[in-house]
Design an enzyme around this catalytic site. Structure first.
Site, mmCIF file in Angstrom:
data_model
loop_
_atom_site.group_PDB
_atom_site.id
_atom_site.type_symbol
_atom_site.label_atom_id
_atom_site.label_comp_id
_atom_site.label_asym_id
_atom_site.label_seq_id
_atom_site.Cartn_x
_atom_site.Cartn_y
_atom_site.Cartn_z
ATOM 1 N N GLY A 31 0.596 -1.414 0.134
ATOM 2 C CA GLY A 31 -0.220 -0.233 0.121
ATOM 3 C C GLY A 31 1.029 1.031 -0.504
ATOM 4 O O GLY A 31 2.175 0.749 -0.005
ATOM 5 N N HIS A 34 2.217 4.147 -5.131
ATOM 6 C CA HIS A 34 2.612 5.473 -5.586
ATOM 7 C C HIS A 34 2.740 4.820 -7.556
ATOM 8 O O HIS A 34 2.522 4.128 -7.343
ATOM 9 C CB HIS A 34 4.283 5.673 -5.703
ATOM 10 C CG HIS A 34 5.156 4.709 -5.282
ATOM 11 N ND1 HIS A 34 5.493 3.733 -6.176
ATOM 12 C CD2 HIS A 34 5.507 3.713 -4.467
ATOM 13 C CE1 HIS A 34 6.375 2.649 -5.630
ATOM 14 N NE2 HIS A 34 6.525 3.219 -3.722
ATOM 15 N N GLU A 35 3.767 6.159 -8.324
ATOM 16 C CA GLU A 35 3.510 5.098 -9.656
ATOM 17 C C GLU A 35 4.343 3.809 -10.127
ATOM 18 O O GLU A 35 4.183 3.494 -11.075
ATOM 19 C CB GLU A 35 4.491 6.186 -10.228
ATOM 20 C CG GLU A 35 3.352 7.343 -10.800
ATOM 21 C CD GLU A 35 2.358 7.389 -12.069
ATOM 22 O OE1 GLU A 35 2.670 6.673 -12.625
ATOM 23 O OE2 GLU A 35 0.725 7.692 -12.080
ATOM 24 N N HIS A 37 4.278 1.654 -8.397
ATOM 25 C CA HIS A 37 3.105 0.479 -8.043
ATOM 26 C C HIS A 37 1.762 0.425 -9.207
ATOM 27 O O HIS A 37 1.616 -0.297 -10.303
ATOM 28 C CB HIS A 37 1.800 0.528 -6.613
ATOM 29 C CG HIS A 37 2.928 0.225 -5.347
ATOM 30 N ND1 HIS A 37 3.231 1.654 -5.020
ATOM 31 C CD2 HIS A 37 2.994 -0.281 -5.097
ATOM 32 C CE1 HIS A 37 3.113 1.110 -3.606
ATOM 33 N NE2 HIS A 37 4.498 -0.223 -3.719
ATOM 34 N N VAL A 176 10.674 2.359 -11.359
ATOM 35 C CA VAL A 176 9.902 3.647 -11.657
ATOM 36 C C VAL A 176 10.882 4.583 -10.834
ATOM 37 O O VAL A 176 10.522 4.957 -9.674
ATOM 38 C CB VAL A 176 8.413 3.699 -11.426
ATOM 39 C CG1 VAL A 176 8.075 5.294 -12.241
ATOM 40 C CG2 VAL A 176 7.834 2.630 -12.627
ATOM 41 N N SER A 185 9.615 5.277 -3.928
ATOM 42 C CA SER A 185 9.060 4.084 -2.893
ATOM 43 C C SER A 185 8.396 4.890 -2.150
ATOM 44 O O SER A 185 8.228 5.427 -1.309
ATOM 45 C CB SER A 185 10.540 3.669 -2.112
ATOM 46 O OG SER A 185 10.715 3.194 -0.876
ATOM 47 N N SER A 186 7.653 4.023 -0.971
ATOM 48 C CA SER A 186 6.587 4.135 -0.174
ATOM 49 C C SER A 186 7.583 4.867 1.242
ATOM 50 O O SER A 186 7.202 5.904 1.563
ATOM 51 C CB SER A 186 5.605 3.448 0.294
ATOM 52 O OG SER A 186 5.434 1.870 -0.145
HETATM 53 P P1 AMP Z 1 5.942 -2.416 -1.350
HETATM 54 O O1 AMP Z 1 4.536 -2.217 -1.806
HETATM 55 O O2 AMP Z 1 6.566 -1.862 -1.203
HETATM 56 O O3 AMP Z 1 6.268 -3.674 -1.076
HETATM 57 O O4 AMP Z 1 6.193 -2.463 -3.127
HETATM 58 C C1 AMP Z 1 5.077 -3.690 -3.909
HETATM 59 C C2 AMP Z 1 5.435 -4.200 -5.495
HETATM 60 O O5 AMP Z 1 5.866 -2.627 -5.827
HETATM 61 C C3 AMP Z 1 6.561 -5.134 -5.174
HETATM 62 O O6 AMP Z 1 7.079 -5.176 -6.374
HETATM 63 C C4 AMP Z 1 8.265 -3.971 -5.729
HETATM 64 O O7 AMP Z 1 8.760 -4.141 -6.221
HETATM 65 C C5 AMP Z 1 7.178 -2.661 -6.579
HETATM 66 N N1 AMP Z 1 7.750 -1.180 -6.681
HETATM 67 C C6 AMP Z 1 7.887 -0.875 -5.357
HETATM 68 N N2 AMP Z 1 8.573 0.514 -5.550
HETATM 69 C C7 AMP Z 1 8.444 0.592 -7.284
HETATM 70 C C8 AMP Z 1 9.276 1.155 -8.138
HETATM 71 N N3 AMP Z 1 9.556 2.207 -7.534
HETATM 72 N N4 AMP Z 1 9.054 1.276 -9.728
HETATM 73 C C9 AMP Z 1 8.748 -0.605 -9.817
HETATM 74 N N5 AMP Z 1 8.457 -0.840 -9.015
HETATM 75 C C10 AMP Z 1 8.053 -1.048 -7.964
#
Ligand code: AMP
Length: 303
Positions: A31, A34-35, A37, A176, A185-186
């Site tokens: 959750g 962002h872009e 996701h 991204v 990143s969150s």
């Molecule tokens: P998270 O919510 O941080 O666990 O991320 C969920 C999914 O989104 C994971 O597969 C991450 O690798 C992907 N993700 C997070 N940030 C990025 C990003 N900047 N670019 C591409 N994928 C991302």
């Protein structure tokens, strides 16, 4: 858009979709979307017929001294973003729904989880592989989308799905970035203004390394020295690791050849950030995937 928080409801929705011949695509997230996701949702929308986004801050993948309690959350905003991307179903279970009792069964992927981020976060990947296995078991046969931002996670989940014959196709999607190169990143929400200004140095260090490789450098130690020097030029950043690995099995390499991952992890203020670039080398040819930069023009940035 369907929004469910019960395991039985997600399972039934995916079964219904498959029963009518639709391909299920799943995007697991924690959750605060962002872009990055959203790019995974778009990839899923392109090749699956029933797109599921899961939103679950998984306690099992946080260490005792990590940021589980502070982890940013915004379910209402996340639902609006999923709706805007044409997602079919959001699954946002409670911790009690996912772990009604502490699990005594976990999934451990050996070797690939031992170092890189696994060195500083020894329980992290078991938490990831356990929750991802649960999500796959609930969703059933599907295509699952993961970001290359978490390159080690992608390698681990891909190997796990293969080793365990899970009926899931794993798809990796490009990183991204913000216009200045910082990988989205969150956790970027934790950065104060000075740390936010310093953080793009991580991307700059990867770009410097790619430049050297394009110019013919193939010695891993020299490329890593360049990365470390670039990061050391920014006093607000404390490097945790800079590593060059085989992109598939993550084994260390001395000479760059074939498919290579250059990965960094660092502390910027109190925030731990990771970034990487994937290089494909074939003789003198170098193809570097530095991801996609979201600027005013929204155009992919040149490498
Ligand atoms: P998270 O919510 O941080 O666990 O991320 C969920 C999914 O989104 C994971 O597969 C991450 O690798 C992907 N993700 C997070 N940030 C990025 C990003 N900047 N670019 C591409 N994928 C991302």
């Amino acid at each position: 858009m369907l929004h469910v928080d019960r395991i039985a409801d997600l399972r039934a929705a995916c079964e219904r979709a498959r029963a009518t011949g639709r391909r299920v695509g799943i995007v697991p997230t924690m959750g605060f979307l962002h872009e990055g996701h959203r790019s995974l949702m778009r990839a899923a929308r392109r090749d699956a017929d029933f797109v599921v986004v899961t939103i679950f801050v998984n306690p099992l993948q946080f260490g005792a001294n990590e940021d589980l309690d502070q982890y940013p959350r915004d379910l209402a905003g996340d639902l609006a973003q999923c709706e805007a991307e044409g997602v079919d179903c959001v699954f946002s279970p409670s911790v009690a729904e996912m772990y009604p009792r502490p699990p005594v069964t976990t999934v451990h992927v050996a070797e690939l989880t031992r170092d890189l981020c696994g060195a500083a976060r020894p329980t992290h990947f078991d938490g990831v592989t356990t929750v991802v296995t649960k999500l796959f078991a609930i969703a059933g046969p599907c295509v699952a989308y993961f970001g290359r931002k978490d390159a080690q996670q992608l390698a681990v989940v891909t190997r796990m799905a293969d080793d365990l014959n899970l009926p899931v196709e794993i798809v990796g999607c490009p990183i991204v970035r913000e216009a200045d190169g910082l990988a989205m990143s969150s956790r970027n929400a934790y950065l104060g203004a000075d740390d936010r200004a310093a953080a793009p140095t991580l991307f700059a260090s990867l770009r410097a390394a790619v430049g050297a490789v394009v110019d013919g450098e193939r010695d891993a130690a020299r490329v890593l020295a360049l990365v470390r020097a670039e990061i050391a030029s920014e006093p607000r950043i404390g490097l945790e690791y800079a590593e060059l690995r085989d992109a598939h099995d993550l084994r260390p390499i001395a000479t760059l050849d074939g498919s290579v991952l250059l990965a960094v992890a660092a502390r910027v203020g109190g925030t731990r950030l990771i970034d990487n670039v994937h290089l494909r080398l074939d003789g003198a040819n170098v193809d570097a995937d530095l991801g996609i930069r979201r600027g005013a023009s929204d155009a992919p940035a040149p490498a």
